[in-house]
Write a protein that holds these residues in place. Sequence first.
Motif, PDB file in Angstrom:
ATOM      1  N   GLU A  70       4.470  -5.388  -7.377  1.00 30.79           N
ATOM      2  CA  GLU A  70       4.037  -5.510  -5.939  1.00 30.79           C
ATOM      3  C   GLU A  70       5.265  -4.576  -4.992  1.00 30.79           C
ATOM      4  OE1 GLU A  70       4.468  -9.854  -5.085  1.00 30.79           O
ATOM      5  OE2 GLU A  70       3.572  -9.753  -7.138  1.00 30.79           O
ATOM      6  N   ARG A  71       6.031  -4.534  -5.134  1.00 30.17           N
ATOM      7  CA  ARG A  71       7.117  -3.713  -3.820  1.00 30.17           C
ATOM      8  C   ARG A  71       6.019  -2.033  -4.011  1.00 30.17           C
ATOM      9  NH1 ARG A  71      13.336  -4.171  -5.771  1.00 30.17           N
ATOM     10  NH2 ARG A  71      12.904  -6.642  -6.712  1.00 30.17           N
ATOM     11  N   ILE A  72       6.120  -1.772  -4.792  1.00 31.03           N
ATOM     12  CA  ILE A  72       5.115  -0.431  -4.975  1.00 31.03           C
ATOM     13  C   ILE A  72       4.274  -0.526  -3.783  1.00 31.03           C
ATOM     14  CG2 ILE A  72       4.454   1.503  -6.402  1.00 31.03           C
ATOM     15  CD1 ILE A  72       6.401   1.876  -8.281  1.00 31.03           C
ATOM     16  N   GLY A  73       3.446  -1.673  -3.966  1.00 31.54           N
ATOM     17  CA  GLY A  73       2.428  -1.631  -3.792  1.00 31.54           C
ATOM     18  C   GLY A  73       2.365  -1.339  -2.282  1.00 31.54           C
ATOM     19  N   GLU A  74       3.752  -2.676  -1.676  1.00 30.96           N
ATOM     20  CA  GLU A  74       4.026  -2.995  -0.816  1.00 30.96           C
ATOM     21  C   GLU A  74       3.986  -0.941   0.424  1.00 30.96           C
ATOM     22  OE1 GLU A  74       6.651  -5.872  -0.058  1.00 30.96           O
ATOM     23  OE2 GLU A  74       5.197  -7.435  -0.916  1.00 30.96           O
ATOM     24  N   LYS A  75       5.008   0.043  -0.796  1.00 31.75           N
ATOM     25  CA  LYS A  75       5.559   0.645   0.004  1.00 31.75           C
ATOM     26  C   LYS A  75       4.666   1.525  -0.017  1.00 31.75           C
ATOM     27  CE  LYS A  75       9.668   3.821  -0.644  1.00 31.75           C
ATOM     28  NZ  LYS A  75      10.740   3.584  -1.681  1.00 31.75           N
ATOM     29  N   LEU A  76       3.539   1.390  -1.184  1.00 33.13           N
ATOM     30  CA  LEU A  76       2.195   2.426  -0.838  1.00 33.13           C
ATOM     31  C   LEU A  76       1.265   1.934   0.440  1.00 33.13           C
ATOM     32  CD1 LEU A  76       1.028   3.186  -4.607  1.00 33.13           C
ATOM     33  CD2 LEU A  76       1.390   4.353  -2.956  1.00 33.13           C
ATOM     34  N   GLN A  77       1.678   0.395   0.579  1.00 30.86           N
ATOM     35  CA  GLN A  77       0.431   0.685   1.606  1.00 30.86           C
ATOM     36  C   GLN A  77       1.053   0.940   2.984  1.00 30.86           C
ATOM     37  OE1 GLN A  77      -0.540  -3.927   0.555  1.00 30.86           O
ATOM     38  NE2 GLN A  77      -2.374  -3.665   1.059  1.00 30.86           N
ATOM     39  N   ASP A  78       2.229   1.214   3.010  1.00 29.23           N
ATOM     40  CA  ASP A  78       2.944   1.464   4.179  1.00 29.23           C
ATOM     41  C   ASP A  78       2.519   2.529   4.547  1.00 29.23           C
ATOM     42  OD1 ASP A  78       3.406  -0.937   4.706  1.00 29.23           O
ATOM     43  OD2 ASP A  78       5.842  -0.582   3.862  1.00 29.23           O
ATOM     44  N   MET A  79       2.312   3.845   3.673  1.00 24.23           N
ATOM     45  CA  MET A  79       2.302   5.219   3.036  1.00 24.23           C
ATOM     46  C   MET A  79       0.941   5.262   3.502  1.00 24.23           C
ATOM     47  SD  MET A  79       4.780   6.281   0.393  1.00 24.23           S
ATOM     48  CE  MET A  79       4.254   7.508   0.577  1.00 24.23           C
ATOM     49  N   GLN A  80      -0.195   4.584   3.084  1.00 17.49           N
ATOM     50  CA  GLN A  80      -0.950   4.533   3.186  1.00 17.49           C
ATOM     51  C   GLN A  80      -2.222   4.601   4.595  1.00 17.49           C
ATOM     52  OE1 GLN A  80      -3.909   1.983   1.713  1.00 17.49           O
ATOM     53  NE2 GLN A  80      -5.696   3.691   0.984  1.00 17.49           N
TER      54      GLN A  80
END
Lengths: 92, 92, 92, 95, 95, 95
Positions: A70-80
């Motif tokens: 989940e943490r990495i998902g949030e980070k990825l969504q911000d970057m995307q």
Amino acid sequence: TTHSSMDALSSKQRIMAQEAELDALTGMFNNLLTGCQNKCLSTNHHDGELTKSESVCLDRCAAKYFDIHERIGEKLQDMQKAQMQMNSTMQQ
Amino acid sequence: TTHSSMDALSSKQRIMAQEAELDALTGMFNNLLTGCQNKCLSTNHHDGELTKSESVCLDRCAAKYFDIHERIGEKLQDMQKAQMQMNSTMQQ
Amino acid sequence: TTHSSMDALSSKQRIMAQEAELDALTGMFNNLLTGCQNKCLSTNHHDGELTKSESVCLDRCAAKYFDIHERIGEKLQDMQKAQMQMNSTMQQ
Amino acid sequence: LSLCLVMDLSHLNDAERRQLEGLFEKKQMQDFIELYNGLTKRCFDQCVNDFTSRTVSGKESRCISYCVDKFFKASQRLGQRFAEHQETTGSGGPQ
Amino acid sequence: LSLCLVMDLSHLNDAERRQLEGLFEKKQMQDFIELYNGLTKRCFDQCVNDFTSRTVSGKESRCISYCVDKFFKASQRLGQRFAEHQETTGSGGPQ
Amino acid sequence: LSLCLVMDLSHLNDAERRQLEGLFEKKQMQDFIELYNGLTKRCFDQCVNDFTSRTVSGKESRCISYCVDKFFKASQRLGQRFAEHQETTGSGGPQ
């Protein structure tokens, strides 16, 4: 929030999004299986049963995996989002 | 030379060839990422920055990877041609 | 027995089954390649020839792989049948 | 993540390019999913090895964060090298 | 093996759901093939390391059988944890 | 590389076989790409471990060449064993 954003999509896009979600879930589950089995199961098979400590390890491993996923998902969504904004700026 | 050989193909075949090229590039890039990160990055993460020596290693690793990828590609193409000739002989 | 069960399927399903069989064979062959090359080939390449002991190892490795692949396949089919029965019970 | 930009599509007509765009969109979705799952797998494998608790520790949490940051910095660097390489060799790869 | 049951499809109409079912059927076939080949690979790697004979030994045979049993017990346990997690977080994952 | 030749297609009619041929062609392309990238990965991993220079050394170059040769000889041998196995067990595998 998911459903309201889904309503704006065409039927084809909704199917594609659902297919992508299934692919994402399948990939995540397969990585969970491989990762936690590698970390928790002895490769020295004396019988076909999970030991108590293996079972406890699997449960904790899964909990940590979900958290980190989940943490990495949030980070990825911000970057995307940042990249999509950059792309739309570049296309103008 | 690529374009002239492309002109002889149907629209469907050109799309398929382009899709295959994208798959080939994606696969190559993913292997480059995994390979050079495994060879150059410390797994002992003290901060989120690349060190100078990690950066230099990544650049050299990429250069060597491209070189070797090309050499193996040439070898494969030679072998593929030989096999296609064998196949066409067998079909006659 | 395979052919008689095939006759009951539609044309589309027969193609899908054949495609699945090709995927299964491809996956099995790729795992055989990787597994037996990892177990039998020295990674210390002194020349491009297979040594006698490497060749013998590959043959034995393949024989064991096929045997184990079949055993696991039988086990999986038993489990799949059990699950399909459970699913059909749940759908009623 | 944007390998499509690297490819030379000048030999395709407009209709073919539109068809490819739909295909690219689907692949980008799949690439994103693979990136997401692959990155989680990589950093989880490297950073989490203590299963005496079900809560991610501060040390593990920092390791994950650094691992992700480093992954993207390395990917960006290798992506630049890749783009430079593609430019010098043309469309590259066997066709 | 039944991730489709975990997903929330309430926002789709009947026609869309029928179309997805065909897709799911194909994916289940592919998942089964991957499971089969992956399990063989895993247990073969762990259990077979003696190539002085071409016959699977009794020791190897037992190891394989235990490896498969343990794999399914671990998968079932992790599958339960996964289902519980999906229930608490809704449809989950990036959309 | 030619697993299609191993399969028993006698239960299909001509139209079905033609349809499969198109599919096989696409899979062969994908298999070739996977072979190419997998072989590069394998031999690169085994042969290149010195990053004090950006030029492939003579030693590395020889190692790569031997690695590729050995890979194909081993693949050919295992392919023969595979074909023999398929012949004796019929179309084989779960359907």
